[in-house]
Design a protein around this motif. Structure first.
Motif, PDB file in Angstrom:
ATOM      1  N   GLY A  16      -5.235   1.158   1.134  1.00  0.00           N
ATOM      2  CA  GLY A  16      -4.948   1.139  -0.289  1.00  0.00           C
ATOM      3  C   GLY A  16      -6.165   1.443  -1.140  1.00  0.00           C
TER       4      GLY A  16
ATOM      5  N   VAL B 111       0.843  -1.193   0.000  1.00  0.00           N
ATOM      6  CA  VAL B 111       0.000   0.000   0.000  1.00  0.00           C
ATOM      7  C   VAL B 111       0.880   1.245   0.000  1.00  0.00           C
ATOM      8  CG1 VAL B 111      -1.698   1.298   1.326  1.00  0.00           C
ATOM      9  CG2 VAL B 111      -1.871  -1.195   1.174  1.00  0.00           C
ATOM     10  N   PHE B 112       1.926   1.219   0.823  1.00  0.00           N
ATOM     11  CA  PHE B 112       2.843   2.358   0.957  1.00  0.00           C
ATOM     12  C   PHE B 112       3.455   2.721  -0.389  1.00  0.00           C
ATOM     13  CE2 PHE B 112       7.110   4.036   1.874  1.00  0.00           C
ATOM     14  CZ  PHE B 112       6.829   5.034   2.789  1.00  0.00           C
ATOM     15  N   ASP B 113       3.768   1.690  -1.199  1.00  0.00           N
ATOM     16  CA  ASP B 113       4.394   1.940  -2.492  1.00  0.00           C
ATOM     17  C   ASP B 113       3.377   2.082  -3.617  1.00  0.00           C
ATOM     18  OD1 ASP B 113       7.184   2.154  -2.096  1.00  0.00           O
ATOM     19  OD2 ASP B 113       7.242   0.049  -1.539  1.00  0.00           O
ATOM     20  N   GLY B 114       2.089   2.068  -3.275  1.00  0.00           N
ATOM     21  CA  GLY B 114       1.072   2.282  -4.310  1.00  0.00           C
ATOM     22  C   GLY B 114       0.921   1.118  -5.267  1.00  0.00           C
ATOM     23  N   VAL B 115       1.254  -0.102  -4.822  1.00  0.00           N
ATOM     24  CA  VAL B 115       1.252  -1.265  -5.708  1.00  0.00           C
ATOM     25  C   VAL B 115      -0.015  -2.104  -5.543  1.00  0.00           C
ATOM     26  CG1 VAL B 115       2.462  -3.409  -6.221  1.00  0.00           C
ATOM     27  CG2 VAL B 115       3.768  -1.353  -5.753  1.00  0.00           C
TER      28      VAL B 115
END
Lengths: 424, 283
Positions: free
Chosen positions: A328, A240-244
């Motif tokens: 996310g 989620v942190f990396d937008g994946v």
């Protein structure tokens, strides 16, 4: 504290005393075996106890001894499940109990297993099913008796899907998708299989499940090698942190209170190094209890996020441990019990794991579930350490569980197993 | 013969190519990872990475970011903060130590053995099939076998270096020794030089350039292998460091590791190149 030791001398140390007494009374192996089969070990011991102060012997053995070995190496995988094992180092729980422990980050579950078998580690962070599989000789060249001395975490896993699957929230629509789990012998594998099977998919035919080391899950998700994973944190949160990806669900909604990772020791350790084992158990149980208190979670996150331990952005670890997290999908969720830390290795957990090993064909022979659980999950030793530290000890090692909307009665594993339509 | 080019013109061209490459990289990533999506709830955005907070994905790092990180790493390369957190200099030193140990043992075995094989056509023919089968085996294929039999991860890593770097040295030594001119050996015999004297005073100097070429190929292979081996066994070393930064999805650190591995490999190759020049001879 010795009076708190189970007076019947159960637990690994008590068993060792009993064995020693039986051996001393009947030195001839054939006679001993014949006597034990005819009368049963318990009857024999009771008879011997009339003339020998067995209780005192057991208690004397169970006294907290000084550790035989103080310098220990413990392997871990860099995931939040290992929190108590890791944080016990920077926060001083090992030192407090007279141990000098080096915690070694390890590359993956197969590596941790092999280095544990080679005794490069004195104890190790393992997935709860691993000591069961190793002790039964499943997935290893020969049976390697290892034991679950304590459970590390309960809950705290999640199913993460790639962002492009935002509209595929119903597992019945997952046909043809590829998923990653950390290891074949993991609660993750069994939960994912059970979850899709409940939705009518066969996990071996309708979806693909592969073993991927947790750290590589996010990179694989990003590269679209996989569509999702049921994996340990911090990698769900990291996706989620990396937008994946986004968090589809937390595993606590599948089975609230499921075990995940374990603190594993060689099965011979309680017998060979009782003092070290007792000190280690106290350190681990105390660290587990400390990690569980919601008030301590931020402090623990700060202690383990750095490069020597988890090597992750601190906000990611904090979101996992405090349960206030970005999902996310644009929402901030507040689930304080997203992950819990409780040490008691319920035998019912082991029995459920064994039923799943049978269900998916990993274990192809009949085993006595309760006996294996009793041997591998050292509930009495964990219970003793908990009692010594003033923690409440569960009265029974068996617990009825509610898993994916079904009741699981650990006394009826065969009936439970027979109730599934999709199985091997 | 190639036409001589002036060194400074070649260097200038190298710099231009580097500048174009890095500049293109930097420009290509300008604005990457910006999702341009709708503004997110600030509380939610605070929990995300920089790129994800605008609806994008964390992009490839820019050269300027990598440069900053490189400066940070190189300003304190030799720190030790616990078993899992040590400076990049320490990691490279670990890798170099393993490579030199494995390579050294391989040289101690390969050069005498190569000598014997080179001097005996029979042994040469008998051992050739084994060498040809074992030579192309990948280091990663040796690893599980080594771990299983040796049961010690750091010795396994050294063993894999050993087994992979032994072949070029062995083959080159054997070839160099067998290719020594007959006349020279005949001269040695006429002068009544003993076997040992012939070996050390005639054959060794004559074969030295070929042996050094083999060693140069071997050290290159050893340095290639160490990264893969350390990724598998973990613990310490530059390969483990790469794996570790990969866990952390830190692409900048991986770029730096690639640069470091390349530079150290270049240095090792140059060192053996100098040694080769020292033993070269002209007729």
């Amino acid at each position: 504290m010795a009076c708190d030791t189970p007076a019947d001398g159960t637990g690994a140390i008590g068993q060792a005393v009993d064995e020693a007494v039986l051996r001393a009374t009947f030195p001839d192996a054939a006679t001993r075996r014949a006597m034990v089969t005819t009368f049963g070990a318990a009857t024999l011991l009771a008879a011997i106890a009339d003339v020998l102060p067995l209780g005192i012997a057991r208690e004397a053995m169970a006294q907290p001894a000084t550790p035989e070995k103080r310098d220990l190496r413990i392997g871990f995988i860099a995931i939040t499940c290992a929190t108590p094992i890791i944080m016990a180092d920077p926060m001083g729980f090992y030192r407090k109990h007279g141990l000098n422990v080096e915690v070694i980050r390890t590359a993956g579950w197969a590596v941790i297993r092999d280095r544990a078998i080679a005794r490069e580690f004195d104890a190790a962070h393992m997935l709860a099913p691993m000591p069961l599989a190793m002790s039964l000789g499943v997935g290893v060249a020969s049976p390697q008796p290892w034991a679950v001395a304590a459970i590390e975490n309960v809950n705290g896993q999640a199913i993460t899907l790639a962002n492009k699957h935002r509209d595929k929230r119903n597992p019945a629509n997952w046909r043809g998708m590829r998923f990653a789990v950390p290891f074949d012998f993991s609660i993750h594998n069994y939960l994912l299989r059970a979850y899709v099977a409940e939705a009518g998919l066969d996990p071996d035919r309708d979806i693909q499940i592969r073993s991927v080391p947790p750290p590589e899950m996010v990179a694989n998700l990003r590269a679209e090698n996989i569509d999702g994973f049921l994996g340990p944190d911090p990698f769900n949160q990291r996706a989620v942190f990396d937008g994946v990806g986004f968090i589809h669900l937390l595993t606590k909604t599948l089975w609230d209170g499921h075990p995940c990772c374990a603190f594993a020791v060689p099965a011979s350790m309680p017998r060979e190094m009782p003092g070290t084992f007792a000190a280690l158990m106290r350190a681990i149980v105390e660290a587990t209890a400390y990690s569980n208190a919601p008030a301590n979670r931020r402090e623990v996150a700060a202690a383990i996020a750095g490069p020597n331990y988890l090597n992750q952005p601190q906000t990611v670890i904090e979101q996992v441990l405090t349960g206030t997290f970005a999902d996310g999908l644009g929402q901030v969720q507040r689930v304080p019990d997203r992950v819990g830390f409780q040490p008691f290795p319920y035998h019912s957990m082991a029995i459920w794991i064994l039923t799943q090993m049978r269900r998916w064909g990993q274990l192809t022979r009949e085993v006595d579930y309760a006996a294996v659980a009793n041997q591998v999950f050292l509930a009495l030793d964990a219970g003793r350490a908990m009692r010594e530290l003033g923690l409440e000890v569960p009265a029974d090692t068996m617990r009825r569980e509610r898993i994916l909307g079904r009741d699981f009665d650990p006394a009826q594993p065969d009936a439970y197993l027979a109730s599934f339509a999709i199985r091997r | 013969m190639q036409r001589e080019v002036s060194a400074w013109r070649a260097a200038l061209l190298s710099l231009v190519i580097l500048a174009l490459f890095l500049g293109g990289w930097e420009l290509a990533l300008q604005g990457a990872g910006q999702g341009g999506g709708p503004a997110l709830d600030p509380e939610y955005a605070a929990l995300l990475g920089q790129a994800a907070a605008t609806g994008g994905q964390t992009p490839m790092p820019k050269p300027s970011e990598i440069g900053r990180r490189l400066f940070q790493l190189l300003s304190d390369p030799f720190y030790i903060r616990g078993p899992n957190d040590q400076g990049i200099g320490i990691q490279i030193a670990w890798s170099l130590g393993r490579v030199l140990l494995g390579f050294g043992i391989a040289a101690l075995v390969a050069i005498p053995l190569g000598f014997v094989i080179g001097m005996s056509p029979l042994l040469n023919a008998a051992l050739n099939p084994f060498i040809q089968v074992l030579r192309p085996v990948s280091p990663l294929a040796w690893m599980p076998l080594a771990l299983f039999t040796i049961q010690d991860s750091s010795i396994s890593a050294v063993f894999v270096i050993f087994i992979c770097s032994i072949w070029p040295m062995l083959l080159n030594t054997a070839f160099g020794v067998s290719a020594v001119r007959r006349e020279w050996l005949n001269v040695a015999r006429t002068l009544e030089a003993g076997t040992w004297r012939t070996a050390f005073r005639v054959i060794l100097p004559a074969a030295a350039p070929t042996i050094l070429t083999g060693m140069r190929i071997s050290i290159g292979i050893a340095w290639l292998v160490i990264v893969a081996a350390e990724m598998l066994v973990g613990g310490t070393g530059i390969g483990y460091w790469v794996w570790n930064q990969w866990n952390n999805l830190s692409i900048a650190d991986i770029c730096i590791a690639i640069l470091m591995i390349g530079l150290v490999g270049l240095a090792l190759d140059r060192l053996l190149g100098l040694a080769a020049r020292a033993v070269a001879w002209n007729e």
